[in-house]
Scaffold this motif. Structure first.
Motif, PDB file in Angstrom:
ATOM      1  N   ILE A 151      12.523  -7.215 -70.937  1.00  0.00           N
ATOM      2  CA  ILE A 151      11.644  -7.933 -71.865  1.00  0.00           C
ATOM      3  C   ILE A 151      10.376  -8.381 -71.141  1.00  0.00           C
ATOM      4  O   ILE A 151       9.259  -8.121 -71.590  1.00  0.00           O
ATOM      5  CB  ILE A 151      12.364  -9.139 -72.497  1.00  0.00           C
ATOM      6  N   VAL A 152      10.554  -9.046 -70.015  1.00  0.00           N
ATOM      7  CA  VAL A 152       9.410  -9.559 -69.253  1.00  0.00           C
ATOM      8  C   VAL A 152       8.518  -8.421 -68.789  1.00  0.00           C
ATOM      9  O   VAL A 152       7.289  -8.487 -68.929  1.00  0.00           O
ATOM     10  CB  VAL A 152       9.894 -10.420 -68.067  1.00  0.00           C
ATOM     11  N   GLN A 153       9.107  -7.364 -68.252  1.00  0.00           N
ATOM     12  CA  GLN A 153       8.298  -6.252 -67.755  1.00  0.00           C
ATOM     13  C   GLN A 153       7.491  -5.613 -68.870  1.00  0.00           C
ATOM     14  O   GLN A 153       6.313  -5.304 -68.699  1.00  0.00           O
ATOM     15  CB  GLN A 153       9.182  -5.203 -67.071  1.00  0.00           C
ATOM     16  N   ARG A 154       8.083  -5.436 -70.030  1.00  0.00           N
ATOM     17  CA  ARG A 154       7.361  -4.850 -71.162  1.00  0.00           C
ATOM     18  C   ARG A 154       6.218  -5.763 -71.621  1.00  0.00           C
ATOM     19  O   ARG A 154       5.127  -5.290 -71.937  1.00  0.00           O
ATOM     20  CB  ARG A 154       8.313  -4.534 -72.307  1.00  0.00           C
ATOM     21  N   LEU A 155       6.459  -7.068 -71.664  1.00  0.00           N
ATOM     22  CA  LEU A 155       5.395  -8.000 -72.033  1.00  0.00           C
ATOM     23  C   LEU A 155       4.262  -7.955 -71.015  1.00  0.00           C
ATOM     24  O   LEU A 155       3.086  -7.942 -71.383  1.00  0.00           O
ATOM     25  CB  LEU A 155       5.943  -9.418 -72.167  1.00  0.00           C
ATOM     26  N   LEU A 156       4.603  -7.926 -69.733  1.00  0.00           N
ATOM     27  CA  LEU A 156       3.584  -7.859 -68.689  1.00  0.00           C
ATOM     28  C   LEU A 156       2.826  -6.533 -68.716  1.00  0.00           C
ATOM     29  O   LEU A 156       1.670  -6.475 -68.303  1.00  0.00           O
ATOM     30  CB  LEU A 156       4.217  -8.078 -67.312  1.00  0.00           C
ATOM     31  N   ASP A 157       3.478  -5.486 -69.227  1.00  0.00           N
ATOM     32  CA  ASP A 157       2.833  -4.169 -69.345  1.00  0.00           C
ATOM     33  C   ASP A 157       1.940  -4.079 -70.580  1.00  0.00           C
ATOM     34  O   ASP A 157       1.366  -3.028 -70.848  1.00  0.00           O
ATOM     35  CB  ASP A 157       3.880  -3.059 -69.393  1.00  0.00           C
ATOM     36  N   GLY A 158       1.857  -5.170 -71.359  1.00  0.00           N
ATOM     37  CA  GLY A 158       0.940  -5.188 -72.491  1.00  0.00           C
ATOM     38  C   GLY A 158       1.568  -4.957 -73.851  1.00  0.00           C
ATOM     39  O   GLY A 158       0.864  -4.906 -74.854  1.00  0.00           O
ATOM     40  N   HIS A 159       2.893  -4.804 -73.909  1.00  0.00           N
ATOM     41  CA  HIS A 159       3.562  -4.638 -75.200  1.00  0.00           C
ATOM     42  C   HIS A 159       3.617  -5.977 -75.924  1.00  0.00           C
ATOM     43  O   HIS A 159       3.801  -7.023 -75.300  1.00  0.00           O
ATOM     44  CB  HIS A 159       4.980  -4.100 -75.012  1.00  0.00           C
ATOM     45  N   SER A 160       3.480  -5.939 -77.238  1.00  0.00           N
ATOM     46  CA  SER A 160       3.577  -7.160 -78.033  1.00  0.00           C
ATOM     47  C   SER A 160       5.047  -7.566 -78.151  1.00  0.00           C
ATOM     48  O   SER A 160       5.946  -6.728 -77.975  1.00  0.00           O
ATOM     49  CB  SER A 160       3.001  -6.932 -79.429  1.00  0.00           C
ATOM     50  N   PRO A 161       5.306  -8.825 -78.466  1.00  0.00           N
ATOM     51  CA  PRO A 161       6.696  -9.245 -78.696  1.00  0.00           C
ATOM     52  C   PRO A 161       7.385  -8.397 -79.772  1.00  0.00           C
ATOM     53  O   PRO A 161       8.565  -8.060 -79.622  1.00  0.00           O
ATOM     54  CB  PRO A 161       6.558 -10.703 -79.119  1.00  0.00           C
ATOM     55  N   ASP A 162       6.677  -8.022 -80.829  1.00  0.00           N
ATOM     56  CA  ASP A 162       7.282  -7.177 -81.866  1.00  0.00           C
ATOM     57  C   ASP A 162       7.673  -5.811 -81.322  1.00  0.00           C
ATOM     58  O   ASP A 162       8.713  -5.267 -81.687  1.00  0.00           O
ATOM     59  CB  ASP A 162       6.340  -7.019 -83.059  1.00  0.00           C
ATOM     60  N   VAL A 208      13.756 -12.794 -77.696  1.00  0.00           N
ATOM     61  CA  VAL A 208      12.416 -12.606 -77.136  1.00  0.00           C
ATOM     62  C   VAL A 208      11.607 -13.890 -77.286  1.00  0.00           C
ATOM     63  O   VAL A 208      10.961 -14.347 -76.345  1.00  0.00           O
ATOM     64  CB  VAL A 208      11.696 -11.401 -77.794  1.00  0.00           C
ATOM     65  N   ALA A 209      11.656 -14.502 -78.462  1.00  0.00           N
ATOM     66  CA  ALA A 209      10.901 -15.737 -78.707  1.00  0.00           C
ATOM     67  C   ALA A 209      11.343 -16.853 -77.763  1.00  0.00           C
ATOM     68  O   ALA A 209      10.503 -17.579 -77.219  1.00  0.00           O
ATOM     69  CB  ALA A 209      11.047 -16.173 -80.160  1.00  0.00           C
ATOM     70  N   GLU A 210      12.650 -17.001 -77.563  1.00  0.00           N
ATOM     71  CA  GLU A 210      13.154 -18.052 -76.671  1.00  0.00           C
ATOM     72  C   GLU A 210      12.741 -17.800 -75.229  1.00  0.00           C
ATOM     73  O   GLU A 210      12.356 -18.734 -74.512  1.00  0.00           O
ATOM     74  CB  GLU A 210      14.676 -18.156 -76.781  1.00  0.00           C
ATOM     75  N   LEU A 211      12.807 -16.557 -74.786  1.00  0.00           N
ATOM     76  CA  LEU A 211      12.411 -16.237 -73.412  1.00  0.00           C
ATOM     77  C   LEU A 211      10.918 -16.490 -73.212  1.00  0.00           C
ATOM     78  O   LEU A 211      10.509 -17.114 -72.233  1.00  0.00           O
ATOM     79  CB  LEU A 211      12.767 -14.790 -73.067  1.00  0.00           C
ATOM     80  N   VAL A 212      10.105 -16.035 -74.160  1.00  0.00           N
ATOM     81  CA  VAL A 212       8.655 -16.244 -74.067  1.00  0.00           C
ATOM     82  C   VAL A 212       8.336 -17.735 -74.058  1.00  0.00           C
ATOM     83  O   VAL A 212       7.552 -18.204 -73.226  1.00  0.00           O
ATOM     84  CB  VAL A 212       7.923 -15.523 -75.220  1.00  0.00           C
ATOM     85  N   ALA A 213       8.941 -18.479 -74.965  1.00  0.00           N
ATOM     86  CA  ALA A 213       8.675 -19.926 -75.032  1.00  0.00           C
ATOM     87  C   ALA A 213       9.061 -20.612 -73.724  1.00  0.00           C
ATOM     88  O   ALA A 213       8.314 -21.446 -73.211  1.00  0.00           O
ATOM     89  CB  ALA A 213       9.421 -20.547 -76.207  1.00  0.00           C
ATOM     90  N   GLY A 214      10.204 -20.274 -73.181  1.00  0.00           N
ATOM     91  CA  GLY A 214      10.655 -20.880 -71.933  1.00  0.00           C
ATOM     92  C   GLY A 214       9.738 -20.553 -70.768  1.00  0.00           C
ATOM     93  O   GLY A 214       9.422 -21.419 -69.945  1.00  0.00           O
ATOM     94  N   MET A 215       9.289 -19.307 -70.700  1.00  0.00           N
ATOM     95  CA  MET A 215       8.410 -18.913 -69.599  1.00  0.00           C
ATOM     96  C   MET A 215       7.032 -19.560 -69.731  1.00  0.00           C
ATOM     97  O   MET A 215       6.445 -19.953 -68.726  1.00  0.00           O
ATOM     98  CB  MET A 215       8.306 -17.399 -69.537  1.00  0.00           C
ATOM     99  N   GLY A 238       5.419 -22.500 -67.232  1.00  0.00           N
ATOM    100  CA  GLY A 238       4.179 -22.163 -66.553  1.00  0.00           C
ATOM    101  C   GLY A 238       4.260 -20.904 -65.710  1.00  0.00           C
ATOM    102  O   GLY A 238       3.317 -20.589 -64.993  1.00  0.00           O
ATOM    103  N   MET A 239       5.370 -20.175 -65.784  1.00  0.00           N
ATOM    104  CA  MET A 239       5.504 -18.944 -65.009  1.00  0.00           C
ATOM    105  C   MET A 239       4.513 -17.882 -65.478  1.00  0.00           C
ATOM    106  O   MET A 239       4.005 -17.106 -64.683  1.00  0.00           O
ATOM    107  CB  MET A 239       6.916 -18.372 -65.124  1.00  0.00           C
ATOM    108  N   VAL A 240       4.275 -17.838 -66.804  1.00  0.00           N
ATOM    109  CA  VAL A 240       3.348 -16.859 -67.357  1.00  0.00           C
ATOM    110  C   VAL A 240       2.262 -17.576 -68.156  1.00  0.00           C
ATOM    111  O   VAL A 240       2.432 -18.730 -68.557  1.00  0.00           O
ATOM    112  CB  VAL A 240       4.047 -15.825 -68.278  1.00  0.00           C
ATOM    113  N   THR A 241       1.184 -16.870 -68.360  1.00  0.00           N
ATOM    114  CA  THR A 241       0.098 -17.365 -69.203  1.00  0.00           C
ATOM    115  C   THR A 241      -0.247 -16.280 -70.207  1.00  0.00           C
ATOM    116  O   THR A 241       0.119 -15.117 -70.028  1.00  0.00           O
ATOM    117  CB  THR A 241      -1.160 -17.707 -68.381  1.00  0.00           C
ATOM    118  N   ARG A 242      -0.959 -16.676 -71.231  1.00  0.00           N
ATOM    119  CA  ARG A 242      -1.460 -15.699 -72.202  1.00  0.00           C
ATOM    120  C   ARG A 242      -2.947 -15.592 -72.051  1.00  0.00           C
ATOM    121  O   ARG A 242      -3.640 -16.506 -71.794  1.00  0.00           O
ATOM    122  CB  ARG A 242      -1.169 -16.175 -73.632  1.00  0.00           C
TER     123      ARG A 242
END
Length: 90
Positions: free
Chosen positions: A43-54, A75-82, A86-90
């Protein structure tokens, strides 16, 4: 869940390392770390690669025996937690 690709990035002082069990994220500011299992790591790798949560949700549904609602929640819970940690930013 959002449909547009929000760019997710690791903060500059967060390092990422692959392990036999997934990924570890280490916050260089405070020593906090997250150990992510293989699915969370994907999940994290795909988000970092530019894929949307959907897009990540659709991937999970196609690869695993999981409902769309469960994948979306995970996915929503993982994104919210990260984001909260402060581990990730948008």
């Amino acid at each position: 869940m959002e449909t547009t690709g929000a760019e997710f990035r690791l903060r500059p002082d967060v390092s990422m390392a692959e392990t036999d069990y997934g990924l570890v994220l280490l916050d260089g500011r405070n020593g906090e770390y997250w150990q992510l299992n293989d699915t969370a790591a994907q999940i994290v790798q795909r988000l970092l690669d530019g894929h949307s949560p959907d897009e990540v949700v659709r991937f999970l549904v196609s690869e695993y025996e999981v409902t769309s609602a469960d994948a979306e929640r995970d996915v929503a819970e993982l994104v919210a937690g990260m984001l909260e940690s402060g581990m990730v930013t948008r």
